[in-house]
Motif scaffolding. Structure first.
Motif, mmCIF file in Angstrom:
data_model
loop_
_atom_site.group_PDB
_atom_site.id
_atom_site.type_symbol
_atom_site.label_atom_id
_atom_site.label_comp_id
_atom_site.label_asym_id
_atom_site.label_seq_id
_atom_site.Cartn_x
_atom_site.Cartn_y
_atom_site.Cartn_z
ATOM 1 N N THR A 141 0.838 -1.199 0.000
ATOM 2 C CA THR A 141 0.000 0.000 0.000
ATOM 3 C C THR A 141 0.875 1.253 0.000
ATOM 4 O OG1 THR A 141 -0.048 0.137 2.415
ATOM 5 C CG2 THR A 141 -1.793 -1.191 1.357
ATOM 6 N N GLU A 143 0.940 3.515 2.245
ATOM 7 C CA GLU A 143 1.481 3.664 3.594
ATOM 8 C C GLU A 143 2.698 2.756 3.802
ATOM 9 O OE1 GLU A 143 -2.758 4.959 3.633
ATOM 10 O OE2 GLU A 143 -1.718 3.227 2.843
ATOM 11 N N GLU A 144 2.644 1.536 3.277
ATOM 12 C CA GLU A 144 3.778 0.614 3.410
ATOM 13 C C GLU A 144 4.984 1.080 2.598
ATOM 14 O OE1 GLU A 144 1.656 -3.699 4.125
ATOM 15 O OE2 GLU A 144 1.516 -2.807 2.120
ATOM 16 N N THR A 149 1.465 7.993 7.053
ATOM 17 C CA THR A 149 0.015 7.829 6.974
ATOM 18 C C THR A 149 -0.447 8.512 5.687
ATOM 19 O OG1 THR A 149 -0.517 9.919 8.069
ATOM 20 C CG2 THR A 149 -0.215 7.962 9.499
ATOM 21 N N PHE A 150 -1.654 8.220 5.257
ATOM 22 C CA PHE A 150 -2.145 8.862 4.045
ATOM 23 C C PHE A 150 -2.163 10.382 4.219
ATOM 24 C CE2 PHE A 150 -5.552 10.792 1.555
ATOM 25 C CZ PHE A 150 -5.102 10.489 0.280
ATOM 26 N N TRP A 153 1.359 11.770 3.945
ATOM 27 C CA TRP A 153 1.806 11.695 2.551
ATOM 28 C C TRP A 153 1.134 12.783 1.723
ATOM 29 C CZ3 TRP A 153 -1.170 10.924 -1.816
ATOM 30 C CH2 TRP A 153 -0.446 10.815 -3.009
#
Length: 163
Positions: A141, A143-144, A149-150, A153
């Motif tokens: 994802t 996040e990964e 966190t979204f 970002w």
């Protein structure tokens, strides 16, 4: 004897037909396919060239840019180094991908190339009607990939690519 000749003619026609249904993979598509296979994924279908565009900063923020933000958000490298470059995207359906276990379905891989070299890509489960954001090539994802966190970002993205 006629029976054997007819049998061999049918076998020859079947083999010829099978050979004609497989198209030649060359150029960037071949490079992308070899890249995928080098990662250990098994290509089950070729989707061909699905997109070609010149990347600009305007494509990364604003109205009608969501797909490019999602795609470039899960890349290992920043999009800046590809501004003004022509990006070609080839699609494949693969098996043996991490998303296969998660969704119990094959995975669509999209490989991005410029100047004949793979620069990244993204993945999505091969499930009709499924909606959501894309994953990285490896099925991670946003996040990964980023470690953010979204919301974190998004704030950084807006600072860098916003108006």
């Amino acid at each position: 004897m006629r029976r054997y000749i007819g049998f061999f003619v049918l076998i020859a026609l079947a083999l010829f037909t099978l050979g004609c249904n497989q198209r030649e993979v060359a150029g960037d598509e071949k490079t992308a396919k070899e890249f995928i296979e080098g990662k250990g994924y098994r290509v089950t279908s070729l989707l061909g060239q699905l997109d070609q565009y010149n990347l600009t900063k305007n494509m990364l923020y604003g109205q009608d840019t969501l797909i490019y933000r999602q795609i470039w958000g899960v890349q290992a490298s920043e999009p800046d180094r590809y501004f003004g470059k022509e990006i070609s995207v080839y699609g494949f359906i693969v098996s043996k991908h991490p998303l296969e276990k998660q969704y119990n379905a094959k995975t669509r891989l999209y490989i991005m190339l410029t100047d004949g070299k793979v620069i990244g890509g993204y993945s999505f489960p091969d499930i009709e009607g499924l909606v959501g954001s894309v994953y990285s090539l490896e099925g991670k994802t946003l996040e990964e990939v980023t470690g953010l966190t979204f919301t974190e970002w998004r704030e950084k993205w807006i600072q860098k690519y916003g108006d």
